[in-house]
Design a protein around this motif. Sequence first.
Motif, PDB file in Angstrom:
ATOM      1  N   ASP A   1      50.984  47.142  81.118  1.00 26.09           N
ATOM      2  CA  ASP A   1      50.087  46.381  81.977  1.00 26.09           C
ATOM      3  C   ASP A   1      49.998  44.919  81.530  1.00 26.09           C
ATOM      4  OD1 ASP A   1      49.505  48.632  83.447  1.00 26.09           O
ATOM      5  OD2 ASP A   1      47.726  49.133  82.276  1.00 26.09           O
ATOM      6  N   VAL A   2      49.879  44.035  82.507  1.00 26.79           N
ATOM      7  CA  VAL A   2      49.714  42.614  82.216  1.00 26.79           C
ATOM      8  C   VAL A   2      48.252  42.364  81.893  1.00 26.79           C
ATOM      9  CG1 VAL A   2      49.801  40.306  83.233  1.00 26.79           C
ATOM     10  CG2 VAL A   2      51.630  41.935  83.707  1.00 26.79           C
ATOM     11  N   ARG A   3      48.010  41.743  80.742  1.00 21.57           N
ATOM     12  CA  ARG A   3      46.635  41.399  80.373  1.00 21.57           C
ATOM     13  C   ARG A   3      46.289  40.046  80.969  1.00 21.57           C
ATOM     14  NH1 ARG A   3      45.241  41.187  74.384  1.00 21.57           N
ATOM     15  NH2 ARG A   3      46.862  39.616  74.481  1.00 21.57           N
ATOM     16  N   LYS A   4      45.070  39.938  81.465  1.00 22.73           N
ATOM     17  CA  LYS A   4      44.556  38.668  81.974  1.00 22.73           C
ATOM     18  C   LYS A   4      43.498  38.179  81.002  1.00 22.73           C
ATOM     19  CE  LYS A   4      45.445  39.632  86.820  1.00 22.73           C
ATOM     20  NZ  LYS A   4      44.825  39.995  88.091  1.00 22.73           N
TER      21      LYS A   4
ATOM     22  N   GLY B   1      54.121  37.782  78.007  1.00 22.12           N
ATOM     23  CA  GLY B   1      53.874  38.469  79.264  1.00 22.12           C
ATOM     24  C   GLY B   1      52.433  38.425  79.744  1.00 22.12           C
ATOM     25  N   ASP B   2      51.504  37.987  78.892  1.00 23.83           N
ATOM     26  CA  ASP B   2      50.106  37.891  79.310  1.00 23.83           C
ATOM     27  C   ASP B   2      49.928  36.812  80.366  1.00 23.83           C
ATOM     28  OD1 ASP B   2      49.220  39.862  77.573  1.00 23.83           O
ATOM     29  OD2 ASP B   2      48.395  38.463  76.094  1.00 23.83           O
ATOM     30  N   HIS B   3      48.842  36.912  81.091  1.00 19.81           N
ATOM     31  CA  HIS B   3      48.428  35.848  82.007  1.00 19.81           C
ATOM     32  C   HIS B   3      47.227  35.160  81.375  1.00 19.81           C
ATOM     33  CE1 HIS B   3      50.304  37.389  86.016  1.00 19.81           C
ATOM     34  NE2 HIS B   3      51.157  37.408  85.015  1.00 19.81           N
TER      35      HIS B   3
ATOM     36  N   VAL C   1      54.027  33.020  78.487  1.00 22.61           N
ATOM     37  CA  VAL C   1      52.759  33.398  79.100  1.00 22.61           C
ATOM     38  C   VAL C   1      52.659  32.707  80.450  1.00 22.61           C
ATOM     39  CG1 VAL C   1      50.253  33.068  78.875  1.00 22.61           C
ATOM     40  CG2 VAL C   1      51.595  33.792  76.898  1.00 22.61           C
TER      41      VAL C   1
END
Length: 162
Positions: free
Chosen positions: A3-6, A32-34, A97
């Motif tokens: 899962d992408v973390r925000k 890969g995080d937002h 990111v």
Amino acid sequence: MGDVRKVGVAVDFSMCSRAALQWAVDNMLRKGDHLILVNIRPDTNSEETEMLLWETTGSPLIPLSEFTDAHVMKKYGTKPDPETLDIVNLVATQKEVVVLMKIFWGDAREKLCEAVDNIPLDCLVVGNRGLGKLKRAILGSVSNYVVNHSSCPVTVVKQHVE
């Protein structure tokens, strides 16, 4: 784990918000995080249609390529400082990111809590101006309010005075 973390960071382009941003970059963000920069503007009495539309929901998510453009940011009534832009450009390339900004209008305490739910954010990092007890009692503490009312984990970064 896919899962992408925000990860949200409250920014007002002050020294303490840059310290919070740098802390998030150094300690939280991974490939890969937002990274969502949440900027709260004071209430405006703007008659522009876009501002009226965004008053309740905030601006659309603004990509890094747009919020580094002064002409685009003028439309939103904000001007990111060069130091903040340097930090986010570096993290975008070095840590891969995705960097976005969302602007809200109104009371910072309430709008930061709304941002957590509306975006939605997995966590939020805020700076602390280090007000004394008297000023905090009179003015109120944004970070204290957000810690007590947010629906996600909140990290408060104290500004180091050197």
